[in-house]
Scaffold this active site. Structure first.
Site, PDB file in Angstrom:
ATOM      1  N   ASP A 247      -3.145   2.488  -6.293  1.00  0.00           N
ATOM      2  CA  ASP A 247      -1.855   2.464  -4.855  1.00  0.00           C
ATOM      3  C   ASP A 247      -1.668   1.400  -4.031  1.00  0.00           C
ATOM      4  O   ASP A 247      -0.940   1.888  -3.070  1.00  0.00           O
ATOM      5  CB  ASP A 247      -2.446   3.545  -3.753  1.00  0.00           C
ATOM      6  CG  ASP A 247      -3.700   4.286  -3.637  1.00  0.00           C
ATOM      7  OD1 ASP A 247      -4.517   2.869  -3.949  1.00  0.00           O
ATOM      8  OD2 ASP A 247      -3.809   4.188  -2.245  1.00  0.00           O
ATOM      9  N   GLU A 248      -2.504   0.269  -4.154  1.00  0.00           N
ATOM     10  CA  GLU A 248      -2.424  -0.679  -3.410  1.00  0.00           C
ATOM     11  C   GLU A 248      -2.692  -2.050  -3.930  1.00  0.00           C
ATOM     12  O   GLU A 248      -3.648  -1.533  -5.386  1.00  0.00           O
ATOM     13  CB  GLU A 248      -3.555  -0.665  -2.231  1.00  0.00           C
ATOM     14  CG  GLU A 248      -4.824  -1.142  -2.923  1.00  0.00           C
ATOM     15  CD  GLU A 248      -5.757  -1.046  -1.241  1.00  0.00           C
ATOM     16  OE1 GLU A 248      -5.893  -1.339  -0.393  1.00  0.00           O
ATOM     17  OE2 GLU A 248      -6.591  -0.126  -1.023  1.00  0.00           O
TER      18      GLU A 248
ATOM     19  N   ASP B  81       1.056  -1.426   0.293  1.00  0.00           N
ATOM     20  CA  ASP B  81      -0.114   0.089   0.309  1.00  0.00           C
ATOM     21  C   ASP B  81       0.998   1.597  -0.210  1.00  0.00           C
ATOM     22  O   ASP B  81       1.358   1.906   1.075  1.00  0.00           O
ATOM     23  CB  ASP B  81      -0.952  -0.065   0.580  1.00  0.00           C
ATOM     24  CG  ASP B  81      -2.112   1.225   1.281  1.00  0.00           C
ATOM     25  OD1 ASP B  81      -1.921   1.695   0.340  1.00  0.00           O
ATOM     26  OD2 ASP B  81      -2.807   1.101   2.118  1.00  0.00           O
TER      27      ASP B  81
END
Length: 378
Positions: free
Chosen positions: A106-107, A12
């Site tokens: 983003d993850e 993350d």
């Protein structure tokens, strides 16, 4: 012999959008940065850790963020730039495994049970990924290592920012027991309240309830709760989850009557169509047949109107016309004002199957089984 535990990472990026802005503009480093358009209807896309100390969080109204942190620097989001960085990060993931399940820009989950590298452990792999992200993008990421997905996600949040946490199989029971039930995926405010009424506040207390009892109380979800309380999650990392819906939506600067939403709906339809074409390039074998119009009233009531078509929309103009026609099925008073509109495409089917099915029914002179069905919800 039981199968060896899987080795799952959840990686993350830390305050991703805000961190990209701080990286690219040195004058923003160390300052509270809020990624959002300014205005009464805007919401926060991301907040730097400096801004989070004042209580600023993603998805809160921008005006609330400004009130909590008057000294914050507001930066409009630049999604093409964030997507470029996201592709860099995924390229780093791909050096280690092809079992990558992105959750957002983003993850992502990674299954490194069988890694491409000669690294000795999943922990070493996570460290290598974090180091590569730092060196190649100038950003930091936090990672969780665990034998399954839901535990890895909890672990990645444990030492944020720029941290790593490992939950080994032998640690699972002891680690989970003291956690509040809200840490389990799918347990929100309502479920926490229902569990609290049973005297259940922690995962350890939830574990004391038998599976049959939980299933009696909560149906199939009760069985899932029992598994999560015992650290069981058999869901695999899915590298290519099929797209279920593509949509665009916009919050207006001021509430509008339904009759004035036409230009906004047409503009949103064109944005959705552009995203749909990009999806078709990625997965050319799937087409969308359901058009969805979403509306949110001034008092936050959400309505959706949809239509499943015998033939998929052929162009952005086609999509816009169908979406706007759906407004005629909104049965609220003319005085109702709307703060948001959205246009979506869903009902994805395999193109080859649809073509073959259509040819069959055309030959028989019959309509497709679900030709032109409508649905509405509010």
């Amino acid at each position: 012999m039981p199968a060896a535990p899987r080795k799952i990472l959840h990686v993350d990026m830390d305050a991703f959008y805000a961190s990209v802005e701080q990286r690219d503009a040195p004058e923003l480093r160390g300052r509270p940065v809020v990624v959002a358009w300014r205005g009464a209807r805007s919401v926060v896309c991301a907040a730097s850790y400096e801004a989070r100390r004042f209580g600023v969080r993603s998805a809160m109204p921008a005006m609330t963020a400004e009130r909590l942190c008057p000294q914050a620097v507001f930066v409009p989001p630049d999604f093409p730039r964030y997507k470029t960085v996201s592709r860099q990060v995924r390229a780093i993931f791909a050096r280690h495994t092809d079992l990558i399940e992105p959750l957002s820009l983003d993850e992502a989950y990674l299954d490194v049970t069988r890694s491409f590298t000669a690294l000795p452990s999943a922990t070493a792999t996570a460290e290598a990924i974090r180091q590569a992200i730092r060196e190649e993008t100038g950003l930091t990421a936090s990672a969780g290592v665990a034998p399954n997905k839901f535990l890895a996600k909890i672990a990645s949040d444990w030492n944020k920012p720029d941290g790593l946490f490992v939950i080994r199989p032998s640690m699972v029971d002891v680690f989970l027991a003291p956690l509040p039930t809200g840490k389990l995926p799918g347990v929100g405010k309502v479920m926490r309240s229902r569990l609290s009424a049973l005297g259940v506040e922690t995962v350890g207390q939830l574990r004391e309830l038998e599976a049959a009892r939980l299933e009696q109380l909560f149906g199939r979800w009760g069985r899932r709760l029992h598994e999560l309380a015992h650290g069981i999650d058999e869901q695999p990392v899915q590298p290519r989850r099929p797209t279920l819906q593509i949509s665009s939506e916009d919050t207006f600067a001021q509430d509008l009557p339904l009759a004035e939403l036409g230009p906004a709906v047409r503009q949103l339809a064109h944005k959705t169509w552009a995203s749909y074409l990009a999806e078709r390039r990625r997965e050319p074998g799937r087409i969308a047949r359901t058009v969805v119009l979403k509306l949110k009233t001034a008092n936050f009531r959400i309505l959706t109107r949809s239509q499943t078509l015998p033939l998929p929309p052929a162009s952005a103009q086609d999509l816009a016309a169908i979406a706007w026609a759906l407004h005629e099925r909104v049965e609220l008073p003319d005085s109702t004002r709307y703060r948001l509109a959205g246009v979506g495409l869903g009902g994805f089917v395999e193109a080859d199957l649809f073509t073959a099915q259509r040819a069959l029914f055309d030959a028989q002179g019959a309509p497709l089984p679900d030709g032109a069905t409508d649905s509405a919800s509010a």
